[in-house]
Scaffold this motif. Structure first.
Motif, short mmCIF file in Angstrom:
data_model
loop_
_atom_site.label_atom_id
_atom_site.label_comp_id
_atom_site.label_asym_id
_atom_site.label_seq_id
_atom_site.Cartn_x
_atom_site.Cartn_y
_atom_site.Cartn_z
N ILE A 40 0.63 -1.32 0.01
CA ILE A 40 -0.29 -0.25 -0.24
C ILE A 40 0.37 1.26 -0.01
N ILE A 89 -1.31 5.98 7.73
CA ILE A 89 -2.77 5.51 7.45
C ILE A 89 -3.70 6.65 7.49
N SER A 133 -6.37 0.62 -4.17
CA SER A 133 -7.70 -0.15 -3.88
C SER A 133 -7.50 -1.96 -3.64
N ARG A 136 -5.04 -2.90 -0.78
CA ARG A 136 -5.83 -2.02 0.96
C ARG A 136 -6.80 -3.65 0.56
N TYR A 139 -4.56 -6.22 1.98
CA TYR A 139 -3.79 -5.43 3.17
C TYR A 139 -5.10 -6.83 4.50
N ASN A 140 -5.80 -5.47 4.13
CA ASN A 140 -7.40 -5.85 5.11
C ASN A 140 -7.51 -7.92 5.06
N PHE A 170 -7.02 -1.05 6.98
CA PHE A 170 -7.45 0.62 6.08
C PHE A 170 -8.98 0.50 6.49
#
Length: 184
Positions: A40, A89, A133, A136, A139-140, A170
């Motif tokens: 990110i 963030i 996007s 993220r 990552y999530n 995020f």
């Protein structure tokens, strides 16, 4: 050697193997979270590098929009100077909001929208936003797997012993959830 001693040794060895296995799986997921965050960060830095070019292009078409342009440069600089993951963030969310306002502003200037330079920068920024996007989202997903492991039994015992803590997601801010409004 008595049988109870052999059984005890086997149990101790199995517990040590389980402990090592659980610890290593937590380390792998923690490192994956860090890797996903760096993905990110790479895209956010790319976006931050594109912004000055975009602002300079827009300046030529919009003399009276200096406040919007100053806000976006300020948000960019705050992101680039952030030291912690939480600050990055927070500042990335502010930068995202500023970029959205910038594109909404550009809609009011037909000559600007027709500029090849602006079109190319907008295309690159749009592609970067898509990459952000997706990064993220990955990552999530990784944070979810890691947090589940940190919070579920028996991994939570090992996580607690070795100081593994849940990571934050995020998330879209309230500002990002609002429609962008441009007033003249």
């Amino acid at each position: 050697m008595p049988i109870w001693l052999i059984v005890l040794l086997v149990i101790v060895v199995l517990l040590i193997v389980v402990l090592i296995s659980k610890y290593n799986s937590l380390v792998v997921l923690k490192n994956k979270v860090e890797d996903q965050f760096s993905q990110i960060d790479i895209q956010l830095k790319r976006r931050a590098d594109l912004i000055p070019n975009l602002v300079e292009t827009i300046k030529g078409y919009t003399d009276h929009e200096s406040k919007t342009l100053e806000n976006i440069i300020s948000a960019r600089n705050k992101y680039l100077s952030a030291d912690t993951k939480e600050d990055k963030i927070k500042n990335a969310d502010k930068l995202n909001s500023s970029v959205n306002k910038l594109f909404a502003l550009a809609e009011s200037y037909p000559d600007l929208k027709a500029s090849k330079n602006f079109e190319e920068l907008q295309k690159q920024l749009s592609e970067t936003e898509d990459k952000i996007s997706y990064a993220r989202q990955f990552y999530n997903d990784t944070v979810l797997m890691y947090n589940n492991k940190v919070q579920m039994f028996p991994d939570n015992l090992i996580a607690g012993m070795f100081g593994f803590k849940a990571e934050s997601f995020f998330e879209a801010t309230e500002e990002e959830r609002k429609n962008v409004k441009v007033k003249f």
